[in-house]
Write a protein that holds these residues in place. Structure first.
Motif, PDB file in Angstrom:
ATOM      1  N   GLU A  46       0.836  -1.205   0.000  1.00  0.00           N
ATOM      2  CA  GLU A  46       0.000   0.000   0.000  1.00  0.00           C
ATOM      3  C   GLU A  46       0.870   1.253   0.000  1.00  0.00           C
ATOM      4  O   GLU A  46       0.598   2.223  -0.733  1.00  0.00           O
ATOM      5  CB  GLU A  46      -0.904  -0.016   1.226  1.00  0.00           C
ATOM      6  N   GLY A  47       1.918   1.249   0.819  1.00  0.00           N
ATOM      7  CA  GLY A  47       2.804   2.401   0.905  1.00  0.00           C
ATOM      8  C   GLY A  47       3.555   2.667  -0.382  1.00  0.00           C
ATOM      9  O   GLY A  47       3.679   3.823  -0.821  1.00  0.00           O
ATOM     10  N   MET A  48       4.085   1.611  -1.007  1.00  0.00           N
ATOM     11  CA  MET A  48       4.829   1.796  -2.258  1.00  0.00           C
ATOM     12  C   MET A  48       3.910   2.203  -3.404  1.00  0.00           C
ATOM     13  O   MET A  48       4.267   3.045  -4.234  1.00  0.00           O
ATOM     14  CB  MET A  48       5.614   0.523  -2.585  1.00  0.00           C
ATOM     15  N   LYS A  49       2.721   1.637  -3.434  1.00  0.00           N
ATOM     16  CA  LYS A  49       1.769   2.027  -4.477  1.00  0.00           C
ATOM     17  C   LYS A  49       1.366   3.479  -4.326  1.00  0.00           C
ATOM     18  O   LYS A  49       1.211   4.206  -5.325  1.00  0.00           O
ATOM     19  CB  LYS A  49       0.531   1.132  -4.428  1.00  0.00           C
ATOM     20  N   SER A 107       6.909  -1.286  -8.742  1.00  0.00           N
ATOM     21  CA  SER A 107       7.678  -2.455  -8.313  1.00  0.00           C
ATOM     22  C   SER A 107       8.583  -2.022  -7.170  1.00  0.00           C
ATOM     23  O   SER A 107       8.742  -0.823  -6.905  1.00  0.00           O
ATOM     24  CB  SER A 107       8.519  -3.029  -9.462  1.00  0.00           C
ATOM     25  N   GLY A 108       9.165  -3.015  -6.477  1.00  0.00           N
ATOM     26  CA  GLY A 108      10.049  -2.658  -5.384  1.00  0.00           C
ATOM     27  C   GLY A 108      10.739  -3.856  -4.775  1.00  0.00           C
ATOM     28  O   GLY A 108      10.216  -4.974  -4.797  1.00  0.00           O
ATOM     29  N   GLU A 126       5.344  -8.092  -8.352  1.00  0.00           N
ATOM     30  CA  GLU A 126       6.237  -6.995  -8.742  1.00  0.00           C
ATOM     31  C   GLU A 126       6.954  -6.394  -7.531  1.00  0.00           C
ATOM     32  O   GLU A 126       7.961  -5.697  -7.672  1.00  0.00           O
ATOM     33  CB  GLU A 126       5.457  -5.906  -9.492  1.00  0.00           C
ATOM     34  N   TYR A 127       6.437  -6.678  -6.339  1.00  0.00           N
ATOM     35  CA  TYR A 127       7.105  -6.274  -5.108  1.00  0.00           C
ATOM     36  C   TYR A 127       7.691  -7.541  -4.492  1.00  0.00           C
ATOM     37  O   TYR A 127       6.952  -8.428  -4.050  1.00  0.00           O
ATOM     38  CB  TYR A 127       6.107  -5.610  -4.150  1.00  0.00           C
ATOM     39  N   LYS A 128       9.013  -7.634  -4.469  1.00  0.00           N
ATOM     40  CA  LYS A 128       9.637  -8.915  -4.099  1.00  0.00           C
ATOM     41  C   LYS A 128      10.648  -8.761  -2.970  1.00  0.00           C
ATOM     42  O   LYS A 128      11.317  -7.729  -2.836  1.00  0.00           O
ATOM     43  CB  LYS A 128      10.310  -9.551  -5.313  1.00  0.00           C
ATOM     44  N   VAL A 129      10.742  -9.824  -2.169  1.00  0.00           N
ATOM     45  CA  VAL A 129      11.706  -9.872  -1.063  1.00  0.00           C
ATOM     46  C   VAL A 129      13.069 -10.262  -1.616  1.00  0.00           C
ATOM     47  O   VAL A 129      13.208 -11.292  -2.277  1.00  0.00           O
ATOM     48  CB  VAL A 129      11.261 -10.883   0.004  1.00  0.00           C
ATOM     49  N   GLY A 158      18.410   0.308  -4.041  1.00  0.00           N
ATOM     50  CA  GLY A 158      18.142  -1.129  -4.117  1.00  0.00           C
ATOM     51  C   GLY A 158      17.131  -1.633  -3.110  1.00  0.00           C
ATOM     52  O   GLY A 158      16.793  -2.819  -3.114  1.00  0.00           O
ATOM     53  N   ILE A 159      16.636  -0.754  -2.240  1.00  0.00           N
ATOM     54  CA  ILE A 159      15.647  -1.144  -1.226  1.00  0.00           C
ATOM     55  C   ILE A 159      14.502  -0.137  -1.243  1.00  0.00           C
ATOM     56  O   ILE A 159      14.701   1.055  -0.988  1.00  0.00           O
ATOM     57  CB  ILE A 159      16.268  -1.194   0.185  1.00  0.00           C
ATOM     58  N   GLN A 160      13.314  -0.630  -1.541  1.00  0.00           N
ATOM     59  CA  GLN A 160      12.134   0.245  -1.544  1.00  0.00           C
ATOM     60  C   GLN A 160      11.212  -0.012  -0.345  1.00  0.00           C
ATOM     61  O   GLN A 160      10.397   0.844   0.006  1.00  0.00           O
ATOM     62  CB  GLN A 160      11.330   0.061  -2.840  1.00  0.00           C
ATOM     63  N   GLY A 161      11.327  -1.189   0.252  1.00  0.00           N
ATOM     64  CA  GLY A 161      10.484  -1.516   1.392  1.00  0.00           C
ATOM     65  C   GLY A 161      11.241  -2.354   2.404  1.00  0.00           C
ATOM     66  O   GLY A 161      12.167  -3.093   2.040  1.00  0.00           O
ATOM     67  N   ALA A 162      10.862  -2.249   3.681  1.00  0.00           N
ATOM     68  CA  ALA A 162      11.543  -3.009   4.732  1.00  0.00           C
ATOM     69  C   ALA A 162      10.552  -3.405   5.817  1.00  0.00           C
ATOM     70  O   ALA A 162       9.699  -2.608   6.229  1.00  0.00           O
ATOM     71  CB  ALA A 162      12.676  -2.183   5.339  1.00  0.00           C
TER      72      ALA A 162
END
Length: 341
Positions: A164-167, A173-174, A204-207, A235-239
Motif C-alpha cells: 500500500e505504501g509503495m503504491k 515495483s520494489g 512486482e514487489y519482491k523480497v 536497491g531497497i524500496q520496502g523493509a
C-alpha cells in the motif's frame, strides 16, 4: 516477538472482562476442546507456576512479564522466574522446571524444535504446560495448552502495509528486505508465511533479503546497516522489521546511509508487535504501519487462561488472539492499546 519473537518494551480476571479488552483491542479467542488436563477447582492460591517466558531484556517480554506475573501473584500464585532470550538456556530452564514439579509450566518457545523433548518429558511427568505467543511443533500440539498470537495475520498485515505504501508513492515495483524475530520459532515462521503469501499476490514487489534479527533491536540495527550498504538506497524500496523495536533501527540505519524514509519517494518501513515508539513513528510519517500483538493484551489473556484453568470454567485447549493492521489512517484507534510499552 520473540527471540519471539524476543526484545526492550510492553493488561479481566473473568473471561467476560478479557472479552471486553479483546473487543476494544482486536483480541479474541478460538479453538476447540478442553484444556489438556484438569487444573482443579481450588483457584490459584498456593499454586506454583514455573515461567519459562521471554527474558526481560526483550521489550515485548519485559512488558508481558510484568502484566502476567502481577496478575497471577495477585491471585495467590507463586511464580518461579525462568525467563531468558537464549534458546539453549530456555531448554535448560524448561528441564529445570520439570525437575521442580510445579503445578503448571508456562512457556514461550524461542526454538520450537528444541522444545519437543522437554514438552514430552513434562507430559510423561504429568506436569501441564501452557504455551503462549508462538505455536508448538506439530508433534506436541496435543500435549500442551495454547494462547497464541495470530502470526500469519501479522505477516499479512505487514505485506499489505508495504505494498500500500509503495503504491501510494507511485512505485510499480520494489525490492523488500525483512529482518525477522528468531527464525527457529514458529512465531517468526508463521509471520513470514503470511507475509510471503500476501506478497505473492503482487509479485512486482519482491523480497530480496531475509535476515534473522532474533527479536533484538541492536542486532536488527547492525543487520539493517549491512543491508543498506549492500543494496544502496536505490536497491531497497520496502523493509519489514518484525517488531516495532526492530523497524525503528531499520529507519535509523536507512537515514545513516543517506536514504530517504517514507514521504513521496523514501523507503517504506513497516513494523509489528506495536509499541509506543511505533505509534509515534507512524504519526511522524517515518513508519508506514504496524499491527497489534501488543504484549499487554496477550499477557491479560494468558493470565486469564491460567486463572480459568485452575478455577473454572475450563478454557479450550487453544485460544487465538485476534490481530489488527495499523496505519496512519486508524492509528488513533489503537494508540492506547499499543502504547503500554
Amino acid at each position: 516477538m520473540i527471540s519471539a519473537h524476543v526484545t526492550h518494551l510492553r493488561l479481566a480476571v473473568a473471561a467476560a472482562a478479557v472479552g471486553l479488552l479483546a473487543a476494544g483491542c482486536g483480541g479474541g479467542s478460538s479453538g476447540g476442546g478442553s484444556a489438556t488436563s484438569s487444573g482443579g477447582a481450588g483457584g490459584l492460591e498456593g499454586k506454583t507456576i514455573d515461567f519459562v517466558g521471554y527474558g526481560k531484556d526483550n521489550p515485548w517480554g519485559a512488558y508481558f512479564n510484568g502484566v502476567f506475573v502481577k496478575k497471577l501473584e495477585a491471585e495467590g500464585a507463586k511464580i518461579r522466574d525462568l525467563t531468558t532470550m537464549d534458546p539453549g538456556t530456555a531448554v535448560s530452564n524448561f528441564n529445570q522446571a520439570i525437575a521442580n514439579r510445579p503445578d503448571l509450566i508456562v512457556a514461550a518457545l524461542l526454538d520450537t524444535s528444541s522444545m519437543v523433548v522437554p514438552i514430552k518429558k513434562a507430559k510423561q511427568a504429568s506436569i501441564p504446560v501452557l504455551v503462549f505467543d508462538g505455536r508448538p511443533d506439530p508433534s506436541t500440539d496435543g500435549d500442551v495448552m495454547q494462547v497464541l498470537s495470530d502470526s500469519e495475520a501479522l505477516g499479512t498485515a505487514a505485506a499489505q502495509n508495504l505494498v500500500e505504501g509503495m503504491k501510494a508513492q507511485g512505485k510499480s515495483s520494489g525490492n523488500i528486505i525483512a529482518i525477522t524475530g528468531t527464525k527457529s520459532g514458529f512465531a517468526s515462521q508463521d509471520r513470514m508465511k503470511g507475509f510471503d503469501a500476501e506478497l505473492a499476490r503482487t509479485p512486482e514487489y519482491k523480497v530480496v533479503d531475509v535476515q534473522d534479527g532474533n527479536w533484538d533491536p541492536t542486532l536488527s540495527g547492525r543487520i539493517a546497516t549491512q543491508l543498506f550498504a549492500k543494496y544502496g538506497c536505490s536497491g531497497i524500496q520496502g523493509a519489514y522489521g518484525m517488531a516495532d523495536y526492530q523497524a525503528l533501527p531499520i529507519i535509523a540505519a536507512a537515514k545513516q546511509a543517506g536514504c530517504e524514509v517514507g514521504g513521496k519517494t523514501g523507503v517504506i518501513v513497516t513494523g509489528s508487535n506495536c509499541f509506543k515508539v511505533g505509534i509515534d513513528a507512524i504519526r511522524s510519517g517515518a513508519l508506514y504501519g504496524t499491527a497489534t500483538e501488543d504484549p499487554g493484551t496477550i499477557a491479560e489473556q494468558t493470565a486469564d487462561y491460567v486463572i480459568r484453568y485452575f478455577g473454572g470454567p475450563k478454557p479450550p485447549a487453544k485460544e487465538l488472539v485476534k490481530e489488527e493492521r495499523v496505519t496512519k489512517g486508524n492509528v488513533d484507534q489503537y494508540a492506547e492499546q499499543c502504547s503500554k510499552a
